[in-house]
Design a protein around this motif. Structure first.
Motif, PDB file in Angstrom:
ATOM      1  N   PRO A 106      29.325  54.635  45.656  1.00 16.74           N
ATOM      2  CA  PRO A 106      30.371  54.490  44.641  1.00 16.74           C
ATOM      3  C   PRO A 106      31.010  53.110  44.725  1.00 16.74           C
ATOM      4  O   PRO A 106      31.119  52.526  45.814  1.00 16.74           O
ATOM      5  N   GLU A 107      31.417  52.570  43.577  1.00 17.14           N
ATOM      6  CA  GLU A 107      32.155  51.310  43.590  1.00 17.14           C
ATOM      7  C   GLU A 107      33.539  51.565  44.190  1.00 17.14           C
ATOM      8  O   GLU A 107      34.064  52.678  44.125  1.00 17.14           O
ATOM      9  N   THR A 108      34.146  50.531  44.785  1.00 15.18           N
ATOM     10  CA  THR A 108      35.455  50.739  45.400  1.00 15.18           C
ATOM     11  C   THR A 108      36.525  50.922  44.325  1.00 15.18           C
ATOM     12  O   THR A 108      36.532  50.215  43.310  1.00 15.18           O
ATOM     13  N   PRO A 109      37.457  51.872  44.511  1.00 17.67           N
ATOM     14  CA  PRO A 109      38.526  52.080  43.522  1.00 17.67           C
ATOM     15  C   PRO A 109      39.348  50.820  43.270  1.00 17.67           C
ATOM     16  O   PRO A 109      39.746  50.547  42.141  1.00 17.67           O
ATOM     17  N   ARG A 110      39.620  50.047  44.321  1.00 17.62           N
ATOM     18  CA  ARG A 110      40.456  48.858  44.151  1.00 17.62           C
ATOM     19  C   ARG A 110      39.788  47.830  43.244  1.00 17.62           C
ATOM     20  O   ARG A 110      40.464  47.178  42.442  1.00 17.62           O
TER      21      ARG A 110
END
Length: 540
Positions: free
Chosen positions: A217-221
């Motif tokens: 998953p891509e980082t939320p930030r």
């Protein structure tokens, strides 16, 4: 898992769901990039020391100086490529994201590893040099992006542990690299196959990272920084294993939003904003200096001289024979790996970054003074005995003691500190700068170690021991403790009015007071309903 060593130091009360298997699994997949680095640092010195490699590439017709130059070039081409790769990761991480950047550079590393396999007596060293430069470009970028990725997906209380999985991957790759040379040396006859197998194994961790990057998953930030709020919240909930309405998620989102708003009003969020910030902000420039300096001290410990040229190192202590050197190197790899697991499980988030660095440098320095002293007095290379003397055994014991001090301190901790002490919009550039520093000093060590051992003899050990001693006051007076401090609160930690030895305690207290107020505001807004209020209790 009782006991104080496993107690998490939290910035705020945290639901147990946050410490879920997904973040550990994702961190393990991303850390395949570190396995590629660790494998190279471990296998390359032993492989180019194999008689089969030297016979095929014509080392027998070269002088000692020529052999030193060629081996140094083979090893250091990788670091030269990695230096530039670390900077290439900045635009990739900024525009494409952490995940896509990892995919691109994992494929580049795998391509470089494949090019090396074309080396033979007919092609000479061209494919070897070219392949190692290309692989280095990929690994330099990976060394930038993976620690950032791990820091951005981590809950504060276990951030050191998750970023530390980068070091676990590094040491596991190194363990394979150290032992594969011993394996091919003792089980295969002297031939091209004997030395090409270690080079081919590089394709495995590179391929695993490329495949893993497809599903990470891509980082939320990063998503939130690009205005993709719905995707960012979805990934945050997935990583924390909590619903969007949970108080913990709401507090974390509020902290991230406040940090981004502060960025927009100060340095900005554009591609060039971090460069501007470094020039205009003394505190950010200071953190850049700290990040780069940590890798100077790390390489000044002498570890990479040992990693890349272990057969030369062990022969200087008095160990003779290729197989004996490779066996001793394998044991060295086992000690490093075991110490790394202890570091990640019970040390990095408990003892803290500063204490590990200072005590590790002090113990490592004392150990190398003893090793150098033995070589200076006994001169084992001038008085070969075929077996280690009692003094040689003692020197080997202190060498392994040095490994025990170094591994849980300077090996992985600089990567952890650099991944966490910068703002969101500066973090990728800062990590690029830090990683480039790592590869620059790594290149210097790799390029000149053969000549150093030839010219300085035991003085090499005293040189590295002295640098370790000098790193202790550097850390004590200049580096604040970063454990358990949220990424969005690092500016507070580096406030010019706070002294580094005392900053952590003061800032953590301020954060806890501020977050109590946030949780009160969220409760008043109706985020907490009925049974959800238990999430505000300390679950540890």
């Amino acid at each position: 898992m009782g006991g104080n060593f496993f107690k998490k130091v939290e910035d705020r009360p945290t639901p147990p769901q946050v410490y879920n298997w997904k973040v550990y699994f994702i961190a393990a997949v991303a850390s395949a990039g570190a396995a590629s680095i660790g494998y190279d640092s471990a296998f390359i010195g032993g492989t180019i020391a194999l008689p089969a490699f030297r016979d095929e590439l014509g080392f027998s017709s070269m002088s000692k100086a020529e052999i030193d130059l060629i081996t140094a070039n083979i090893v250091s081409c990788y670091q030269a490529g990695a230096f530039f790769g670390a900077f290439l990761a900045y635009p990739a991480g900024h525009y494409l994201g952490r995940r896509i950047g990892l995919l691109i550079f994992a494929l580049l590393f795998t391509l470089g590893a494949g090019i090396m396999l074309a080396t033979n007596s007919g092609t000479g060293f061209g494919y070897m040099y070219g392949g190692r430069v290309v692989a280095g470009l990929g690994i330099g970028a990976i060394s930038n992006l993976v620690p950032i990725y791990l820091a951005e997906i981590s809950p504060p209380a276990i951030r050191g542990r998750l970023v530390g999985m980068w070091e676990i991957g590094w040491q596991c790759g190194g363990l394979v690299g150290f032992w594969i040379n011993y394996g091919v040396s003792t089980t295969l006859s002297s031939s091209r196959t004997q030395w090409i197998i270690p080079f081919a194994v590089q394709l495995i961790p590179g391929g695993l990272l490329a495949l893993g990057s497809v599903v990470l998953p891509e980082t939320p930030r990063w998503l939130l920084s690009k205005g993709r709020r719905r995707a960012g919240i979805k990934n945050l909930c997935y990583l924390r294993n909590l619903p969007e309405g949970d108080a913990y998620i709401q507090v974390e989102l509020q902290m991230i939003d406040l940090a981004f708003e502060d960025l927009r009003q100060t340095i900005g969020t554009s591609f060039g904003a971090p460069f501007k910030a470094v020039l205009q902000s003394k505190t950010i420039a200071y953190r850049f200096f700290l990040g780069g300096a940590l890798f100077f001290w790390q390489n000044g410990s002498g570890i990479n001289a040992i990693n890349y040229y272990s057969p030369v190192v062990f022969s200087s202590i008095g160990l003779t024979g290729t197989n004996a050197s490779l066996l001793t190197t394998g044991i060295f790899g086992v000690i490093k790996t075991v110490c790394t697991f202890i570091w990640i499980m019970v040390m990095i988030d408990q003892i803290g970054r500063r204490n590990l660095l200072m005590w590790g440098a002090l113990g490592g320095s004392i150990s190398l003074w003893v090793v150098g002293g033995y070589i200076a007095v006994a001169k084992p290379s001038e008085n070969p005995t075929g077996t280690l003397t009692s003094g040689g055994i003692a020197a080997m014991a202190f060498f392994y003691l040095y490994t025990i001090f170094y591994t849980p301190s300077w090996s992985g901790t600089p990567w952890v500190v650099n991944s966490e002490m910068f703002d969101q919009n500066v973090r990728t550039l800062a990590q690029a700068f830090a990683a480039a520093n790592n590869w620059f000093w790594n290149f210097i060590v790799a390029r000149f170690t053969p000549q150093m051992f030839t010219q300085m003899s035991y003085g090499v050990w005293f040189f590295f021991a002295s640098l370790q001693l000098l790193s202790v006051p550097f850390v004590y007076f200049l580096l604040p403790e970063t454990k358990s401090i949220p990424l969005e609160s690092m500016d507070l930690l580096f406030d010019k009015d706070l002294k580094p030895p005392h900053a952590h305690k003061i800032v953590l207290q301020r954060i806890q007071e501020s977050e109590q107020m946030m949780q009160g505001d969220i409760s008043a807004q109706g985020y907490l309903k009925g049974g959800d209020t238990h999430h505000l209790e300390n679950t540890e």
